[in-house]
Design a protein around this motif. Sequence first.
Motif, PDB file in Angstrom:
ATOM      1  N   ASP A  80       5.016   4.942  -3.390  1.00  0.00           N
ATOM      2  CA  ASP A  80       3.617   4.498  -2.761  1.00  0.00           C
ATOM      3  C   ASP A  80       3.409   5.484  -1.525  1.00  0.00           C
ATOM      4  O   ASP A  80       2.397   5.670  -1.421  1.00  0.00           O
ATOM      5  CB  ASP A  80       3.678   3.187  -2.325  1.00  0.00           C
ATOM      6  N   ARG A  83       2.152   8.358  -2.897  1.00  0.00           N
ATOM      7  CA  ARG A  83       0.710   8.281  -3.566  1.00  0.00           C
ATOM      8  C   ARG A  83      -0.524   8.164  -2.446  1.00  0.00           C
ATOM      9  O   ARG A  83      -1.486   8.456  -2.790  1.00  0.00           O
ATOM     10  CB  ARG A  83       0.523   7.002  -4.519  1.00  0.00           C
ATOM     11  N   LYS A  84      -0.220   7.634  -1.402  1.00  0.00           N
ATOM     12  CA  LYS A  84      -1.031   7.791  -0.201  1.00  0.00           C
ATOM     13  C   LYS A  84      -1.393   9.250   0.281  1.00  0.00           C
ATOM     14  O   LYS A  84      -2.690   9.360   0.552  1.00  0.00           O
ATOM     15  CB  LYS A  84      -0.270   7.200   1.097  1.00  0.00           C
ATOM     16  N   TYR A 106      -9.523  -1.161   0.510  1.00  0.00           N
ATOM     17  CA  TYR A 106      -8.264  -1.605  -0.137  1.00  0.00           C
ATOM     18  C   TYR A 106      -6.895  -0.640   0.190  1.00  0.00           C
ATOM     19  O   TYR A 106      -5.832  -1.248   0.588  1.00  0.00           O
ATOM     20  CB  TYR A 106      -8.465  -1.620  -1.675  1.00  0.00           C
ATOM     21  N   GLY A 107      -7.315   0.576   0.122  1.00  0.00           N
ATOM     22  CA  GLY A 107      -5.987   1.434   0.263  1.00  0.00           C
ATOM     23  C   GLY A 107      -5.296   1.241   1.690  1.00  0.00           C
ATOM     24  O   GLY A 107      -4.233   1.218   1.869  1.00  0.00           O
ATOM     25  N   VAL A 110      -3.761  -2.272   1.934  1.00  0.00           N
ATOM     26  CA  VAL A 110      -2.195  -2.360   1.257  1.00  0.00           C
ATOM     27  C   VAL A 110      -1.350  -1.601   2.060  1.00  0.00           C
ATOM     28  O   VAL A 110      -0.247  -1.880   1.970  1.00  0.00           O
ATOM     29  CB  VAL A 110      -2.209  -1.794  -0.213  1.00  0.00           C
ATOM     30  N   ASN A 111      -1.864  -0.732   2.634  1.00  0.00           N
ATOM     31  CA  ASN A 111      -0.848  -0.011   3.646  1.00  0.00           C
ATOM     32  C   ASN A 111      -0.792  -0.497   5.001  1.00  0.00           C
ATOM     33  O   ASN A 111      -0.023   0.219   5.923  1.00  0.00           O
ATOM     34  CB  ASN A 111      -1.365   1.436   3.797  1.00  0.00           C
TER      35      ASN A 111
ATOM     36  N   ALA B 290      -0.450   1.288  -3.327  1.00  0.00           N
ATOM     37  CA  ALA B 290      -0.034  -0.038  -3.438  1.00  0.00           C
ATOM     38  C   ALA B 290       1.246  -0.047  -4.052  1.00  0.00           C
ATOM     39  O   ALA B 290       1.552   0.466  -5.124  1.00  0.00           O
ATOM     40  CB  ALA B 290      -1.102  -0.884  -3.938  1.00  0.00           C
ATOM     41  N   THR B 291       2.120  -1.067  -3.868  1.00  0.00           N
ATOM     42  CA  THR B 291       3.370  -1.457  -4.417  1.00  0.00           C
ATOM     43  C   THR B 291       2.816  -2.098  -5.624  1.00  0.00           C
ATOM     44  O   THR B 291       1.686  -2.733  -5.974  1.00  0.00           O
ATOM     45  CB  THR B 291       4.222  -2.278  -3.716  1.00  0.00           C
ATOM     46  N   GLN B 294       1.647  -5.871  -4.524  1.00  0.00           N
ATOM     47  CA  GLN B 294       0.414  -5.820  -3.909  1.00  0.00           C
ATOM     48  C   GLN B 294      -0.465  -5.753  -5.251  1.00  0.00           C
ATOM     49  O   GLN B 294      -1.799  -6.240  -5.040  1.00  0.00           O
ATOM     50  CB  GLN B 294       0.286  -4.651  -3.096  1.00  0.00           C
ATOM     51  N   THR B 295      -0.303  -4.794  -6.158  1.00  0.00           N
ATOM     52  CA  THR B 295      -1.253  -4.684  -7.244  1.00  0.00           C
ATOM     53  C   THR B 295      -1.470  -5.878  -7.939  1.00  0.00           C
ATOM     54  O   THR B 295      -2.592  -6.530  -8.376  1.00  0.00           O
ATOM     55  CB  THR B 295      -0.884  -3.361  -8.113  1.00  0.00           C
TER      56      THR B 295
END
Lengths: 250, 397
Positions: A80, A83-84, A106-107, A110-111, B290-291, B294-295
């Motif tokens: 993850d 992917r960031k 969103y991104g 989630v971070n 997102a993990t 989270q997804t």
Amino acid sequence: MDKIDAKHVNFFYGDFQALKDISMTIEEKSVVAFIGPSGCGKSTFLRLFNRMNDLIPGTRLEGEILIDGRDVYDKSVQVDELRKQVGMVFQRPNPFPKSIFENVAYGLRVNGVKDGEFIRHRVEEALKAAALWDEVKHKLKESAFALSGGQQQRLCIARAMAVSPSVLLMDEPASALDPISTAKVEELIHELKTEYTIVIVTHNMQQAARVSDKTAFFYMGSMVEYDDTKKIFTNPGKEATQNYITGRFG
Amino acid sequence: MRRVCEKIVEGILTCSGFVTSVAVLLIVVFLFAEAMGLFNKKVVEEGYVLAVNKANPVRRLSALQIKEVFDGEITNWKELGGPDVGVTVFRLEDITAYFSEEELGDEYERAPRCVSRVVAGHPGIIAFVPARFVEKDFPGRLLDDECVSFGEVFAGKEWFPTATPAPLFGFLPLVAGTLWVGFFAILFALPFGLSVAVYMSEVAGRRTRGFLKPVIELLSGIPSVVYGFFGLIVVVPLLQRVFGLPVGETGLAGSVVLAVMALPTMITVAEDAMRNCPRAMREASLALGATRWQTIYKVVIPYSVSGIASGVVLGVGRAIGETMAVLMVTGNAAVIPSTLLEPLRTIPATIAAELGEAPSGGVHYEALFLLGVVLFFITMLINLGVEYISSKTGRSK
């Protein structure tokens, strides 16, 4: 300086070898286009950079892919986190069933970003960078599904940029869009390359010629040729490339 | 030729569509027609009358008052708005206490005369006698014939459909029992159902899923009597022991059994909804760093919320309408429940248990049909409500 460095990459779906011994380097803050007929492995290769292929069971990778000198398939790498750093825009616009604002935020959320002011700021920045801000600034609370296809795709680009990646992967980002939206996305790519390293997969050779600095031609899982875009389209080194770009097959 | 064939097929399809809808409508109309007859029926049993002394000013009594009088709970006319006179209850079978067999005659042919004398002789009397025993020059006064009232049915707290002289059809305990059991069944089933659905669609490997899915679908194929039997043999004694209850047949037992029964539908529908979440949507979330979890809870569940809701509704529908299993484990006491640990009775269980002994076309029979109508409306409201919610969340997201 090389941003991405792929060394002797072989990739398998089960028994099928999708990529055959591919090595390439991608310079920082440049745009590289992957072209080639369907099923030639260009999307597969692209999806190795942010480990999206991990999601597909029964795949196997040989070789190394280094981003900023670090092997992304190393055990110490958090997927993850990777992917960031390596954002992705998909073939079809795929906004979440949320509001425009929440899509971009969103991104960050989630971070673990909690600071509302910072999120608002980043969302605005990302939407501006994606040339969407003026069209949506009055309706940030509305559903992302209410936007047109082209707007949705730019929203997805904004969403990918909001987390401040250094690499942006684009998997045929304009293939589902009309010509005007396509032009907007291409224009956007031009502007983004001052800050991001962009890898774009496309079926559209004019598009590759317009947006990229370098172009790689893939065929049957191999990389046939990789050179400056200008050279590929005016004076390709291989006959297969010549045949493909002149439309004799593919 | 082919065109004719196509026309015929089209005709058949149209016909079957219409026949089905007409059949459904007919069922609803039939239900309503049978049920509405209830409000034209008299409170007092057909062919009988209630009579009081002429001096008594009370003109009418509600079904509940009649029941209380005949049960001996009301003993003075004062409580009914009459004079301060004790109530004397008189049923036809009591007549032998007043008169000898000779006075009545071999064939009771002189009984009407005797009834008149009793009524005339006791100021506090209330007599429940067949209408044919009332003489033309009857010295007492007949109470007004009341029809079953709307309020008494829908706000009535007592369900005594076979009480004489006046049966009581209070729907509240049954409606409350149904909603109570249904509500708790869903409360129990929801966490399990959702977690299993999430597990099956997101976590489980292909092989685990291939094993679990048929097993869960098998659950929905088990006849409800078997569930009831299982509840009766396993759940009921268990609850009795765990909670130290006098009887284990409680609302809790019903809720547990119903929860198990609602699970398969809920899981299957919710899981399908989640698996239908486009891969592109998941990938977009994962590509943003997102993990997996989270997804799941930020993208997959919001995306499939309407599917999950419909799974829950189908489960609720099954729980509310379920008859046999509930009938077997809830104890069937028609009281308004206040805790989960007491017996209660649901609408479907009542209909199933009583329709067989209710004389066709009678007041009890029609009351059961009205219960059916009420059940129909409850399920319809739930369906509409969820449709509304899911359409709303689907749009605003």
